[in-house]
Every structure is written in C-alpha cells, then in structure tokens.
Design a protein around this motif. Structure first.
Motif, short mmCIF file in Angstrom:
data_model
loop_
_atom_site.label_atom_id
_atom_site.label_comp_id
_atom_site.label_asym_id
_atom_site.label_seq_id
_atom_site.Cartn_x
_atom_site.Cartn_y
_atom_site.Cartn_z
N PRO A 210 54.54 23.11 -40.31
CA PRO A 210 55.02 22.15 -41.32
C PRO A 210 55.14 20.74 -40.76
O PRO A 210 54.83 19.78 -41.44
CB PRO A 210 56.40 22.72 -41.70
N LYS A 211 55.55 20.61 -39.51
CA LYS A 211 55.67 19.29 -38.90
C LYS A 211 54.31 18.59 -38.86
O LYS A 211 54.19 17.41 -39.15
CB LYS A 211 56.24 19.39 -37.48
N HIS A 212 53.28 19.34 -38.51
CA HIS A 212 51.95 18.76 -38.45
C HIS A 212 51.51 18.27 -39.83
O HIS A 212 50.90 17.20 -39.95
CB HIS A 212 50.95 19.80 -37.91
N LEU A 213 51.82 19.02 -40.86
CA LEU A 213 51.45 18.60 -42.20
C LEU A 213 52.24 17.36 -42.63
O LEU A 213 51.69 16.48 -43.30
CB LEU A 213 51.66 19.76 -43.19
N HIS A 214 53.50 17.26 -42.23
CA HIS A 214 54.28 16.05 -42.51
C HIS A 214 53.66 14.85 -41.80
O HIS A 214 53.57 13.77 -42.37
CB HIS A 214 55.75 16.22 -42.08
N ASP A 215 53.24 15.05 -40.57
CA ASP A 215 52.59 13.97 -39.82
C ASP A 215 51.31 13.53 -40.52
O ASP A 215 50.98 12.35 -40.55
CB ASP A 215 52.27 14.41 -38.39
N ALA A 216 50.60 14.48 -41.12
CA ALA A 216 49.34 14.17 -41.80
C ALA A 216 49.58 13.26 -43.00
O ALA A 216 48.83 12.29 -43.21
CB ALA A 216 48.65 15.45 -42.23
N PHE B 86 44.94 29.09 -29.48
CA PHE B 86 43.98 28.09 -29.00
C PHE B 86 43.53 27.20 -30.16
O PHE B 86 43.60 25.97 -30.09
CB PHE B 86 42.80 28.83 -28.37
N ALA B 87 43.09 27.82 -31.24
CA ALA B 87 42.60 27.08 -32.40
C ALA B 87 43.70 26.25 -33.03
O ALA B 87 43.50 25.07 -33.37
CB ALA B 87 42.00 28.03 -33.42
N SER B 88 44.87 26.83 -33.18
CA SER B 88 45.99 26.13 -33.82
C SER B 88 46.39 24.89 -33.02
O SER B 88 46.61 23.82 -33.60
CB SER B 88 47.19 27.05 -33.97
N ILE B 89 46.48 25.03 -31.72
CA ILE B 89 46.87 23.89 -30.89
C ILE B 89 45.84 22.77 -31.00
O ILE B 89 46.18 21.60 -31.16
CB ILE B 89 47.06 24.31 -29.41
N LEU B 90 44.56 23.12 -30.94
CA LEU B 90 43.52 22.10 -31.04
C LEU B 90 43.57 21.37 -32.38
O LEU B 90 43.53 20.15 -32.44
CB LEU B 90 42.13 22.71 -30.82
N VAL B 91 43.69 22.12 -33.47
CA VAL B 91 43.73 21.51 -34.80
C VAL B 91 44.97 20.63 -34.94
O VAL B 91 44.89 19.50 -35.44
CB VAL B 91 43.67 22.59 -35.90
N GLN B 92 46.11 21.12 -34.47
CA GLN B 92 47.35 20.35 -34.58
C GLN B 92 47.32 19.08 -33.74
O GLN B 92 48.04 18.13 -34.01
CB GLN B 92 48.55 21.21 -34.20
N ARG B 93 46.45 19.05 -32.74
CA ARG B 93 46.32 17.85 -31.91
C ARG B 93 45.18 16.95 -32.37
O ARG B 93 44.80 16.02 -31.66
CB ARG B 93 46.15 18.25 -30.45
N GLY B 94 44.64 17.27 -33.53
CA GLY B 94 43.66 16.37 -34.14
C GLY B 94 42.20 16.64 -33.81
O GLY B 94 41.33 15.83 -34.14
#
Length: 147
Positions: A132-138, A98-106
C-alpha cells in the motif's frame, strides 16, 4: 532469477565474475534458451566465497561428500528457514520477493520479466506484489489541480 535446477548444475566456466554475470546454457534452461544473468555486489561476494571454498571444483554448488554438484537445496533451505524462524516459506517464494522488491523500487515490469525468464509480462505481474505504501507513493507524483 533462475530456477534452482539451473543453479544446481551451474559450472564455473559459465560464471564471469569480472563482468558480473553468469550464463545458463540452453541445455539447462527452462525454455531451452541461453540466458545471461547479471549479478549484484552481494551475489558477487557469495560466488567468490564459493570459489575460495572449493577452488578446483567444476560446479559452483559443489558437494565435497559426493565430489559432484548438490542435487537439491531443499534440506539446507528448510534448515535455514527453521533457524531464522521466518515461518512457512518455500524456495519459490523467493521469486515473488525478488520481483516485488524490484517493482517497488521502480524497475520496469519488462525488465523484471526478463530477469525472471518470463516470456510474457502478464506472468510477472502475478509475482510483483505492491505494498500500500508503494501505491501511495505512486499517486503522489500526480500534479495538483487545486491551485
């Protein structure tokens, strides 16, 4: 996200589907505070189905065999995990997801922390795993200084 013991004792007089939230009263919450929990569209539909199954029940998670609330989700959850062939999964792992999905979606960490019922965002940071993909997007949002 709430603790399973809070859900097990949730009564319909604390569910406000027309306003898309439910209330965990201070006597049931982990930190003895009354908390308003928002629900999304999927949760709304799940609550409606539960209400239709047992329209006169006091408890949301009503056990028709005992005429009271379920005492645990453990057996049903274990069966669902086995049927899905997910592998080793605990109910508590759902909080991390739950937390990971929310954080990854901004969603800001403070809001995730509030939804999880944490008093400190440092606790939430342990739950919010980044891919890792989320961090690349950041880092893609950084401006280019090369020309």
């Amino acid at each position: 996200m709430i603790i399973t013991s809070e859900l097990l004792k949730l009564t319909w007089d604390n569910v406000f589907l027309d306003q898309n939230y439910f209330v965990v009263r201070n006597s049931l919450s982990k930190n003895s505070k009354t908390v308003h929990k928002p629900i999304n569209a999927d949760s709304y539909l799940a609550f409606r189905r539960l209400r239709q199954m047992h329209p006169n029940a006091k408890y949301v998670f009503y056990n028709p065999e005992t005429c009271t609330h379920y005492k645990s989700f453990r057996k049903g959850f274990k069966l669902a995990v086995e049927r899905s062939r997910i592998g080793d999964l605990r109910i508590h792992d759902l909080r991390h997801t739950f937390a990971s999905i929310l954080v990854q979606r901004g969603v800001p960490i403070y809001e995730v922390s509030t939804l999880l019922g944490h008093s400190d965002t440092r606790i939430t940071q342990r739950y919010a795993h980044f891919s890792p993909k989320h961090l690349h997007d950041a880092v893609r949002v950084l401006p280019s200084f090369l020309g």
